[in-house]
Design an enzyme around this catalytic site. Structure first.
Site, PDB file in Angstrom:
ATOM      1  N   LYS A 247     -16.245   2.635  26.596  1.00  0.00           N
ATOM      2  CA  LYS A 247     -16.224   4.106  26.540  1.00  0.00           C
ATOM      3  C   LYS A 247     -16.767   4.763  27.795  1.00  0.00           C
ATOM      4  CE  LYS A 247     -15.407   5.143  21.898  1.00  0.00           C
ATOM      5  NZ  LYS A 247     -15.939   5.287  20.577  1.00  0.00           N
ATOM      6  N   ARG A 281     -16.879  -2.111  16.644  1.00  0.00           N
ATOM      7  CA  ARG A 281     -15.450  -1.914  16.937  1.00  0.00           C
ATOM      8  C   ARG A 281     -15.276  -2.145  18.434  1.00  0.00           C
ATOM      9  NH1 ARG A 281     -12.115   2.036  18.788  1.00  0.00           N
ATOM     10  NH2 ARG A 281     -10.070   2.205  17.807  1.00  0.00           N
TER      11      ARG A 281
HETATM   12  N1  HH2 Z   1     -13.289   5.160  19.035  1.00  0.00           N
HETATM   13  C1  HH2 Z   1     -11.991   5.283  19.391  1.00  0.00           C
HETATM   14  C2  HH2 Z   1     -11.005   5.350  18.396  1.00  0.00           C
HETATM   15  N2  HH2 Z   1     -11.314   5.225  17.096  1.00  0.00           N
HETATM   16  N3  HH2 Z   1     -12.941   4.905  15.408  1.00  0.00           N
HETATM   17  C3  HH2 Z   1     -14.213   4.747  15.030  1.00  0.00           C
HETATM   18  N4  HH2 Z   1     -14.528   4.602  13.738  1.00  0.00           N
HETATM   19  N5  HH2 Z   1     -15.213   4.718  15.953  1.00  0.00           N
HETATM   20  C4  HH2 Z   1     -14.988   4.856  17.282  1.00  0.00           C
HETATM   21  O1  HH2 Z   1     -15.956   4.851  18.059  1.00  0.00           O
HETATM   22  C5  HH2 Z   1     -13.627   5.029  17.715  1.00  0.00           C
HETATM   23  C6  HH2 Z   1     -12.606   5.057  16.714  1.00  0.00           C
HETATM   24  C7  HH2 Z   1     -11.617   5.370  20.832  1.00  0.00           C
HETATM   25  O2  HH2 Z   1     -11.325   4.100  21.357  1.00  0.00           O
HETATM   26  P1  HH2 Z   1      -9.840   3.512  21.535  1.00  0.00           P
HETATM   27  O3  HH2 Z   1      -9.208   3.277  20.210  1.00  0.00           O
HETATM   28  O4  HH2 Z   1      -9.882   2.316  22.402  1.00  0.00           O
HETATM   29  O5  HH2 Z   1      -9.068   4.621  22.354  1.00  0.00           O
HETATM   30  P2  HH2 Z   1      -7.952   5.658  21.970  1.00  0.00           P
HETATM   31  O6  HH2 Z   1      -8.469   6.538  20.897  1.00  0.00           O
HETATM   32  O7  HH2 Z   1      -7.683   6.382  23.268  1.00  0.00           O
HETATM   33  O8  HH2 Z   1      -6.772   4.886  21.496  1.00  0.00           O
END
Ligand code: HH2
Length: 503
Positions: A247, A281
């Site tokens: 992040k 996660r």
């Molecule tokens: N972070 C992201 C997406 N979903 N869900 C939970 N529960 N907690 C988190 O910290 C969280 C989440 C962001 O990360 P990522 O899925 O890699 O990116 P993107 O939303 O751009 O696909």
């Protein structure tokens, strides 16, 4: 013989819960006595770290397969990026991206999560066999609560955020980020329960990086135990998921682009589990599993040694750890406390285990000289009532008078905790009813037994952190002398050098 190199209390779990937390999620009942790793599969063109890599279903499936092979306990499929200023995706398109991947991975016997805030997508995903919904909007989208409630076993992860990807960063304003995140999560948990979702189905998430500046995420991570304690005080005892992988916070702290954030992400993951997270996660599953293996090995040794210490003591005592608060603000307070400690040590049914440093504190709700306070841990075969009688006898011998409430005193001995017992009689309430609001007790208690579980309230460290954050000026507490100094001869027995707190 006691092994004094380890704390003599049963380590319930790394964040002080008496029993491992259980999470019911779809086809699975996960016992979170071990930290679980959730591997991220982004079926998106634009995710912040891996957008476009797995948009093709077969690439996403291969990636998911690799994550499972590397040790993922759960998979989290997302088909709409949540990153700042991400372009919204219509429900149909989101579902078209998810569907082919989901129908394949649900056959693998691994719990499958779908990361979505849209009720249409939730319903379709649950229908197709997803075990849980991971909602970064904590079921606030109209119809989302009902979509989950209509299913009788699906799990849900409720995450803290504000606004949507286009507004969230303008909403990153907090007076007290821990307090505000705790309040939000407690409200959403209650809303979920009120809608008919069983508490055991719910996981909570502070939402690192969502509607938060870097400083907010760092503070939340530093005070994650305080967050858990606040939730627990609000009656919400659910496991925490932490998502810090790659992040922006890690990027800002390390100055690294997304592709070079592995080391920072692993450090953040370890810090999160040390502060009570039970699910991580992550993008980098294999590396995170390695970190957890090292952490878990150390945890196990500690827990085993703790168990031995308790068993060694069980012939002579109940094996339950008793915590006693000592205080004085009349006469030579330090000498009186040392005398009281000597009397306790001399009692044939008492085995002292650990003594804290001495603290100088202001009287709470009263005038008068500063107090000197400390905490002692012991085991004993005396029952709580008999121990109380003995403590009161010592107070009398030390010349304690009670002319009025909160009057200055030559010696005050409070029975704070007796193992995990709860008691409410006219003479004695356990745990001590004002334990959680007294810094002069929690500071020395957290020093000698940070993981000691206060029934119904959380670990000593978490309670102390929560109070520190909101303590008023009259709760100022200053450590004035370490245990070696003030309890002299006992210190070498009770407080081996390796255990002494360095200040
Ligand atoms: N972070 C992201 C997406 N979903 N869900 C939970 N529960 N907690 C988190 O910290 C969280 C989440 C962001 O990360 P990522 O899925 O890699 O990116 P993107 O939303 O751009 O696909």
């Amino acid at each position: 013989m006691h092994d004094h190199t380890v704390p003599p209390f049963v380590l319930a779990s790394p964040h002080g819960h008496a029993a491992p937390q259980v999470w019911h999620t779809g086809r699975f009942r996960l016992v979170l006595d071990r930290v679980h790793v959730m591997g991220i599969v982004n079926v998106t063109p634009d995710s912040f770290s891996d957008g476009g890599q797995f948009l093709d279903p077969s690439a996403a499936i291969s990636h998911a397969e690799m994550l499972v092979a590397r040790g993922a306990d759960l998979l989290d499929l997302g088909a709409e990026s949540t990153r700042l200023n991400a372009t919204p995706v219509a429900a149909e398109e989101e579902w078209q991206r998810l569907q082919p991947v989901l129908v394949e991975v649900v056959r693998w016997g691994v719990p499958v999560s779908v990361d979505t805030h849209k009720p249409e997508v939730m319903r379709a995903a649950l229908e197709a066999g997803a075990d849980l919904i991971n909602d970064v909007r904590a079921l606030t989208t109209p119809g989302a609560l009902q979509a989950l409630a209509a299913h009788d076993s699906a799990g849900v992860c409720l995450m803290h955020s504000r606004g949507d990807p286009s507004t969230m960063q303008t909403l990153a304003q907090y007076d007290d980020v821990v307090e505000e995140v705790a309040t939000f999560l407690a409200e959403r948990f209650q809303a979920a329960c009120a809608a008919g979702i069983a508490a055991e189905r719910v996981l909570l998430d502070p939402g690192y990086g969502f509607a938060k500046a870097m400083e907010h995420s760092v503070e939340l991570l530093a005070r994650q135990e305080a967050l858990i304690a606040r939730l627990s005080q609000a009656g919400v005892d659910r496991p925490l998921l932490a998502g810090l992988s790659r992040k922006g916070t890690v990027g800002r702290l390390t100055g690294r682009p997304v592709a070079q954030r592995l080391a920072g992400s692993l450090a953040a993951a370890l810090l999160a589990v040390q502060r009570g997270a039970r699910v991580l996660r992550v993008h980098d599953v294999a590396e995170t599993v390695d970190v957890l293996k090292v952490w878990q090995a150390v945890e196990r040794v500690e827990a085993r040694a703790v168990q031995h210490a308790v068993e060694d003591g069980s012939n002579e005592s109940s094996g339950e750890t008793v915590a006693i608060g000592l205080g004085a603000n009349l006469g030579d307070a330090r000498a009186t406390l040392a005398w009281a400690l000597q009397q306790l040590a001399a009692h044939p049914a008492v085995q002292l285990q650990r003594v804290s440093s001495l603290y100088r504190t202001r009287p709470v709700d009263a005038e008068g000289p500063d107090y000197v306070n400390a905490v002692v841990l012991l085991t004993t075969s005396l029952d709580p009532q008999a121990l109380l009688g003995f403590l009161q006898g010592l107070e009398l011998q030390a010349g304690r008078e009670r002319p009025y409430r909160n009057a200055p005193r030559t010696l005050d001995l409070d029975l704070l905790l007796y193992g995990q017992r709860k008691l409410n009689t006219q003479e004695l309430t356990l745990p001590h009813p004002r334990l959680h609001e007294r810094r002069f007790v929690l500071e020395p208690l957290a020093e000698v037994a940070p993981q000691l579980h206060v029934p119904g309230q959380g670990s000593a460290a978490a309670l102390c952190a929560a109070l520190r954050a909101r303590a008023e000026a009259d709760q100022a507490v200053e450590c004035i002398e370490d245990a070696q100094g003030w309890c002299g001869a006992f210190a070498s027995v009770l407080v081996p050098a390796s255990q002494q707190v360095k200040r």
